[in-house]
Design a protein around this motif. Structure first.
Motif, PDB file in Angstrom:
ATOM      1  N   PHE A  37       8.149  43.810  36.271  1.00 51.45           N
ATOM      2  CA  PHE A  37       9.140  42.784  36.637  1.00 51.45           C
ATOM      3  C   PHE A  37       9.932  43.176  37.882  1.00 51.45           C
ATOM      4  CE2 PHE A  37       8.415  42.185  32.070  1.00 51.45           C
ATOM      5  CZ  PHE A  37       7.971  40.876  32.086  1.00 51.45           C
ATOM      6  N   THR A  38      10.346  44.439  37.942  1.00 49.84           N
ATOM      7  CA  THR A  38      11.105  44.906  39.108  1.00 49.84           C
ATOM      8  C   THR A  38      10.298  44.688  40.386  1.00 49.84           C
ATOM      9  OG1 THR A  38      12.178  46.544  37.731  1.00 49.84           O
ATOM     10  CG2 THR A  38      12.267  46.926  40.095  1.00 49.84           C
ATOM     11  N   SER A  39       8.985  44.840  40.267  1.00 49.53           N
ATOM     12  CA  SER A  39       8.123  44.709  41.445  1.00 49.53           C
ATOM     13  C   SER A  39       7.892  43.249  41.815  1.00 49.53           C
ATOM     14  CB  SER A  39       6.765  45.340  41.142  1.00 49.53           C
ATOM     15  OG  SER A  39       6.124  44.593  40.105  1.00 49.53           O
ATOM     16  N   GLY A  40       8.153  42.340  40.866  1.00 49.10           N
ATOM     17  CA  GLY A  40       7.886  40.927  41.125  1.00 49.10           C
ATOM     18  C   GLY A  40       6.478  40.497  40.753  1.00 49.10           C
ATOM     19  N   ARG A  41       5.650  41.441  40.259  1.00 42.98           N
ATOM     20  CA  ARG A  41       4.282  41.030  39.901  1.00 42.98           C
ATOM     21  C   ARG A  41       4.312  40.065  38.713  1.00 42.98           C
ATOM     22  NH1 ARG A  41       0.059  45.950  39.879  1.00 42.98           N
ATOM     23  NH2 ARG A  41      -1.421  44.209  39.848  1.00 42.98           N
ATOM     24  N   ASP A  43       6.905  37.350  36.683  1.00 38.93           N
ATOM     25  CA  ASP A  43       8.135  36.628  37.020  1.00 38.93           C
ATOM     26  C   ASP A  43       8.867  36.132  35.762  1.00 38.93           C
ATOM     27  OD1 ASP A  43       6.862  34.268  36.137  1.00 38.93           O
ATOM     28  OD2 ASP A  43       5.976  33.951  38.104  1.00 38.93           O
ATOM     29  N   SER A  44       9.832  35.240  35.981  1.00 38.59           N
ATOM     30  CA  SER A  44      10.665  34.773  34.869  1.00 38.59           C
ATOM     31  C   SER A  44       9.847  34.042  33.798  1.00 38.59           C
ATOM     32  CB  SER A  44      11.774  33.864  35.395  1.00 38.59           C
ATOM     33  OG  SER A  44      11.222  32.775  36.108  1.00 38.59           O
ATOM     34  N   ALA A  47       8.037  36.573  31.793  1.00 38.44           N
ATOM     35  CA  ALA A  47       8.972  37.340  30.955  1.00 38.44           C
ATOM     36  C   ALA A  47       9.123  36.677  29.595  1.00 38.44           C
ATOM     37  CB  ALA A  47      10.327  37.455  31.645  1.00 38.44           C
ATOM     38  N   LEU A  69      15.285  43.602  29.908  1.00 42.28           N
ATOM     39  CA  LEU A  69      13.876  43.542  30.296  1.00 42.28           C
ATOM     40  C   LEU A  69      13.424  44.828  30.993  1.00 42.28           C
ATOM     41  CD1 LEU A  69      11.727  41.341  29.952  1.00 42.28           C
ATOM     42  CD2 LEU A  69      12.321  40.493  32.213  1.00 42.28           C
ATOM     43  N   THR A  70      14.371  45.595  31.504  1.00 40.17           N
ATOM     44  CA  THR A  70      13.963  46.827  32.184  1.00 40.17           C
ATOM     45  C   THR A  70      13.375  47.822  31.175  1.00 40.17           C
ATOM     46  OG1 THR A  70      16.167  47.801  32.003  1.00 40.17           O
ATOM     47  CG2 THR A  70      15.696  46.550  33.999  1.00 40.17           C
TER      48      THR A  70
ATOM     49  N   LEU B 223       9.424  32.690  42.624  1.00 35.88           N
ATOM     50  CA  LEU B 223       8.189  33.207  42.038  1.00 35.88           C
ATOM     51  C   LEU B 223       7.384  33.906  43.143  1.00 35.88           C
ATOM     52  CD1 LEU B 223       7.463  30.017  39.920  1.00 35.88           C
ATOM     53  CD2 LEU B 223       8.574  32.086  39.136  1.00 35.88           C
ATOM     54  N   GLY B 225       5.431  36.420  43.370  1.00 37.68           N
ATOM     55  CA  GLY B 225       5.303  37.871  43.456  1.00 37.68           C
ATOM     56  C   GLY B 225       6.419  38.588  44.188  1.00 37.68           C
ATOM     57  N   ARG B 226       7.601  38.006  44.247  1.00 34.79           N
ATOM     58  CA  ARG B 226       8.671  38.735  44.949  1.00 34.79           C
ATOM     59  C   ARG B 226       9.611  39.397  43.949  1.00 34.79           C
ATOM     60  NH1 ARG B 226      13.058  35.210  47.971  1.00 34.79           N
ATOM     61  NH2 ARG B 226      13.050  37.172  49.074  1.00 34.79           N
ATOM     62  N   PRO B 227      10.051  40.622  44.281  1.00 28.07           N
ATOM     63  CA  PRO B 227      10.963  41.312  43.368  1.00 28.07           C
ATOM     64  C   PRO B 227      12.244  40.511  43.176  1.00 28.07           C
ATOM     65  CG  PRO B 227      10.114  42.807  45.040  1.00 28.07           C
ATOM     66  CD  PRO B 227       9.703  41.419  45.456  1.00 28.07           C
ATOM     67  N   PRO B 228      12.737  40.414  41.941  1.00 27.66           N
ATOM     68  CA  PRO B 228      13.951  39.618  41.698  1.00 27.66           C
ATOM     69  C   PRO B 228      15.165  40.139  42.472  1.00 27.66           C
ATOM     70  CG  PRO B 228      13.280  40.827  39.714  1.00 27.66           C
ATOM     71  CD  PRO B 228      12.164  40.954  40.692  1.00 27.66           C
ATOM     72  N   LEU B 249      15.426  31.125  34.664  1.00 27.85           N
ATOM     73  CA  LEU B 249      15.619  32.045  35.795  1.00 27.85           C
ATOM     74  C   LEU B 249      16.912  32.844  35.631  1.00 27.85           C
ATOM     75  CD1 LEU B 249      14.638  33.186  38.492  1.00 27.85           C
ATOM     76  CD2 LEU B 249      15.916  31.384  39.639  1.00 27.85           C
ATOM     77  N   PHE B 252      16.417  35.469  33.090  1.00 36.56           N
ATOM     78  CA  PHE B 252      15.573  36.537  33.644  1.00 36.56           C
ATOM     79  C   PHE B 252      16.417  37.486  34.507  1.00 36.56           C
ATOM     80  CE2 PHE B 252      12.667  37.797  37.243  1.00 36.56           C
ATOM     81  CZ  PHE B 252      11.893  38.687  36.518  1.00 36.56           C
ATOM     82  N   MET B 256      17.350  41.461  33.940  1.00 36.47           N
ATOM     83  CA  MET B 256      17.038  42.478  34.953  1.00 36.47           C
ATOM     84  C   MET B 256      18.320  43.099  35.528  1.00 36.47           C
ATOM     85  SD  MET B 256      13.775  42.671  34.978  1.00 36.47           S
ATOM     86  CE  MET B 256      13.458  43.673  36.423  1.00 36.47           C
ATOM     87  N   HIS B 257      19.469  42.857  34.875  1.00 36.88           N
ATOM     88  CA  HIS B 257      20.782  43.380  35.301  1.00 36.88           C
ATOM     89  C   HIS B 257      21.165  42.925  36.707  1.00 36.88           C
ATOM     90  CE1 HIS B 257      20.276  45.816  31.771  1.00 36.88           C
ATOM     91  NE2 HIS B 257      19.224  46.415  32.276  1.00 36.88           N
TER      92      HIS B 257
END
Lengths: 90, 516
Positions: A37-41, A43-44, A47, A69-70, B223, B225-228, B249, B252, B256-257
Motif C-alpha cells: 500500500f505504501t508503494s501504491g501498488r 490502492d484504496s 485495501a 493498514l501499515t 489510483l 499505482g501512486r503512493p498515497p 479513500l 484508506f 495509512m496514517h
C-alpha cells in the motif's frame, strides 16, 4: 475454525495479492517484503477487499488492530499477523 | 445568478479574474483566460468536425488539460459531453457509445465511430497545432443555450444489464454551483481537489463548483499505482482548501496514517458522499480535524445534478443509533415527496421512497425511453400540469420540523460499492453471459464495521474462479467484479419463481464462514 499453517497463509496471500495486481496490469515481481500500500501498488479499493478477505479467512478483526493498514503492508506482515495465536479467536 | 447557462457563467468568471489560476494539471498551471481561449478554439474545432448544438461528444480521456477544455468547449456549443472511462472494458465502452450515438469521440484509444485519437504526445501536439489557428474569442451562439438544455451525460450502472447515461441540464449544475457558494463558502480564495474520477458523478462538483465560483481545481489521481503519501503531499503542495472524495479513500488515508492536519494543513473542508461513512471510522476523522476543518456528508443521485443535500458533521451525529450520518436538508430549489408503495405520502417519521423535484432533476437516460419512463415520473399527487419527479429508490425518513433526511435503505437491488453505484442485476447479466452458466446472482455482504464485499452465486457448469473473474473483468469495471464466486446446484427461488437474492445472501454468508 482451525488455524491455518503459516506456509499455507503465505501461499494463499501471495496468490491473492498477485491476482489483484494482475487485474491492474501489474505483473512486476513481488517479494514477500515488498510494500503493497505504501508503494501504491495496491490502492484504496484493493485495501477494502484485502481487509475483508483477511477478516473472513484468518479471523483478524481490522478494528482490533486500530484500522492500521501499515500492519498489512506486505505479504510477510500479513502472514505474521495471521499466524499469531490470537488470530482466529475473534 | 445572472448567467442562464454554464458557458456564460464561465465567461463571467473569466472576465472578472482572467489571470487567476483555473486549472492545475500534469504540472502545468492554466489561468481562466488561458482555459477560456483553449475552450473557444476547441469549440470551433468541434464545429469543424460536425458537432453542433444538441449533438453528443464522448470524451474517453484521462485527466489531461484537453479533457477539461473540451468539456468547456462542449458547454459553450450546447453539445452535451459524456466522459467515459478510458480503461473501461471494450464491451462496456461499446454499450455506452451505442447509447450516446455521438457526433464525435475524442479518445486515447483506437476504436470504431467518428473518432479523434489523442493517445500520445505526438497526436496531442497535432491537435494543438490544428486548433492554434482557430479563433479564441467567445462564441456568440453560447447565449442561445437555455438552462433547460442538456449539459452533460453521466453513466451509471443499470439494472437491465447495461449502463444508463443520465442527461443533466445546465440549470441543474448552475444551482449546484450556487449552493457550493452559499452553503460551502466556495469562492476565488479556494482550491479544490479533483481526485474523483472524471467519468464519475462526483467530478461534476469538483469542476463546476470550483471553476464557476472562481476557484482553481487541481487534477489528481488517487489510483494508478501512486503512493498515497505522494497524493497527500501533492494536495498540500498545491495548497488545496477543499477535498471531496468517497469515504473509501478517506478511510484508506486514515489507515495509512495520512489523514491528519499535520499532513493536510491547507484543507479547511472535507466532503464525502456516494456511500455511507461507517460512524466508527468517521469518528476518527472528526476527532483528527476537530477545530481545524469542517467535515460535510453529502447526498445526491447522479440523476439530480450530483448533489442535493449536505450535512456538516457535528458531535451529536455520533449519538444516533442508526450507524450513518444524516443526509441533511435538501439544497435550495429541490422539492421532495416521501411516498409509500401505493404512491401515498408516508406519515411523519416513517420511511418511504424519496422522489425529488425541481430544476436539478435530469432530462432522463440518453436514448433509453423505457428506463426514463420508469424513473422520471409525473408527480402522482399532481394531475393538472406537468411535474416530473425522479424516483430515487432510496428509502428515507424526514425529521419532523427540520426536514433533515435520514437514509433507511433501498427499495431495489442498487448498492454502493467503494462509492460507486452498482445495480446488482448488471453483474448477474454479465455472469449469465458466461458459457454454461444458467443462473447467477450477485450479493453484497456487510461486516460488523460496515465494510461491504461483493460475492456471486451461480448455477450450471462449475467454472474456475479465475475464468469467471476474467470473464467479468472483460465486461465490468474492476469495482463490479465479485471477489468470490460460489457454485450452487440450484439458485433458491421465491414463491413467484424468481431468484431470491436474500436467501442467496444468507447462503453465501454461511458458505464463506464455513470456508474459513
Amino acid at each position: 475454525m482451525t488455524a491455518t499453517p503459516r506456509p499455507e497463509i503465505r501461499s494463499q496471500m501471495r496468490r491473492y495479492v498477485e491476482q489483484r495486481l494482475l487485474m491492474k496490469g501489474d505483473g512486476a515481481p513481488l517479494h514477500d517484503d515488498d510494500l503493497l500500500f505504501t508503494s501504491g501498488r495496491l490502492d484504496s479499493l484493493d485495501a477494502v477487499e484485502l481487509v475483508m478477505s483477511i477478516e473472513t479467512d484468518y479471523g483478524i478483526n481490522f478494528a482490533d488492530i486500530g484500522f492500521d493498514l501499515t500492519r498489512l503492508d506486505s505479504i510477510s506482515a500479513i502472514v505474521a499477523l495471521a499466524g499469531q495465536p490470537s488470530a482466529g479467536t475473534a | 445568478m445572472t448567467a442562464h447557462n454554464l458557458g456564460l457563467r464561465f465567461e463571467e468568471v473569466v472576465a472578472s479574474s482572467p489571470d487567476a489560476v483555473a486549472l492545475i494539471c500534469e504540472g502545468d498551471h492554466f489561468t481562466f483566460a488561458e482555459l477560456n481561449k483553449s475552450a473557444n478554439r476547441l469549440a470551433r474545432w468541434l464545429t469543424s468536425q460536425g458537432v453542433s448544438k444538441g449533438a453528443v461528444v464522448c470524451l474517453e480521456l484521462p485527466k489531461i488539460a484537453e479533457a477539461y477544455a473540451l468539456a468547456m468547449a462542449c458547454i459553450k456549443l450546447g453539445a452535451p459531453y459524456a466522459f467515459l472511462d478510458p480503461a473501461a472494458p471494450a464491451e462496456r465502452a461499446r454499450l455506452m457509445l451505442e447509447r450516446c450515438r455521438p457526433a464525435l469521440i475524442v479518445s486515447v484509444r483506437e476504436g470504431s465511430g467518428p473518432r479523434t485519437v489523442i493517445g500520445d504526445a505526438g497526436t496531442r501536439a497535432a491537435l494543438h497545432h490544428v486548433v492554434s489557428k482557430l479563433g479564441d474569442d467567445n462564441l456568440p451562439l453560447t447565449s442561445g443555450i437555455t438552462g433547460a438544455d442538456p449539459a452533460y451525460v453521466m453513466f451509471t450502472s443499470g439494472s437491465t444489464g447495461e449502463p444508463k447515461g443520465v442527461v443533466i441540464p445546465h440549470q441543474g449544475v448552475l444551482h449546484l454551483v450556487a449552493w457550493a457558494k452559499s452553503d460551502l463558502g466556495i469562492g476565488p480564495q479556494d482550491r479544490l481537489t479533483n481526485v474523483n474520477p472524471i467519468y464519475f458523478d462526483n467530478s461534476v462538483f469538483d469542476i463546476y463548483a470550483g471553476l464557476l465560483n472562481g476557484a482553481a481545481i487541481v487534477a489528481l489521481d488517487a489510483l494508478k499505482g501512486r503512493p498515497p503519501a505522494e497524493l497527500v503531499s501533492e494536495i498540500t503542495r498545491h495548497q488545496c482548501t477543499f477535498f471531496f472524495a468517497v469515504p473509501t479513500l478517506f478511510m484508506f488515508l486514515d489507515s495509512m496514517h495520512l489523514l491528519g492536519p499535520q499532513w493536510l494543513p491547507s484543507v479547511s473542508r472535507f466532503m464525502f458522499g456516494g456511500e455511507g461513512f461507517p460512524l466508527a471510522r468517521l469518528r476518527r476523522f472528526h476527532d483528527a480535524f476537530a477545530g481545524k476543518a469542517k467535515l460535510i456528508n453529502c447526498y445526491g443521485p447522479t440523476e439530480t445534478s450530483c448533489i442535493c443535500s449536505g450535512f456538516e458533521i457535528v458531535e451529536s451525529v455520533f449519538d444516533t443509533a442508526d450507524g450513518l450520518a444524516p443526509l441533511g436538508q435538501l439544497n435550495p430549489n429541490f422539492s421532495y415527496r416521501i411516498l409509500d408503495e401505493d404512491m401515498k405520502p408516508v406519515a411523519t417519521g416513517t420511511a418511504g421512497e424519496l422522489w425529488l423535484g425541481g430544476p436539478g432533476v435530469g432530462l432522463g437516460y440518453i436514448n433509453n425511453p423505457q428506463e426514463t419512463a420508469r424513473r422520471f415520473c409525473q408527480d402522482p399527487l399532481i394531475d393538472g400540469y406537468r411535474s416530473i419527479l425522479y424516483r430515487t429508490g432510496d428509502l428515507v425518513e424526514a425529521e419532523a420540523g427540520t426536514g433533515v433526511l435520514r437514509f433507511r435503505g433501498r427499495a431495489d437491488n442498487q448498492v454502493k460499492l467503494r462509492g460507486y453505484r452498482v445495480e446488482l442485476e448488471e453483474i448477474d447479466h454479465a455472469l449469465v453471459a458466461c458459457k454454461g452458466i444458467t443462473r447467477a446472482l450477485a450479493v453484497v455482504l456487510h461486516d460488523a464495521t460496515g465494510a461491504s464485499r461483493l460475492l456471486a452465486a451461480y448455477s450450471g457448469a462449475r467454472t474456475a474462479d479465475s475464468d469467471l473473474r476474467q470473464h467479468c473483468a472483460a465486461r465490468l469495471p474492476a469495482y463490479m467484479v465479485p471477489s468470490r464466486f460460489i457454485w450452487l446446484e440450484d439458485i433458491p427461488v421465491n414463491a413467484n419463481g424468481k431468484a431470491d437474492r436474500r436467501s442467496v445472501a444468507s447462503l453465501l454468508g454461511e458458505a464463506v464462514a464455513r470456508a474459513s
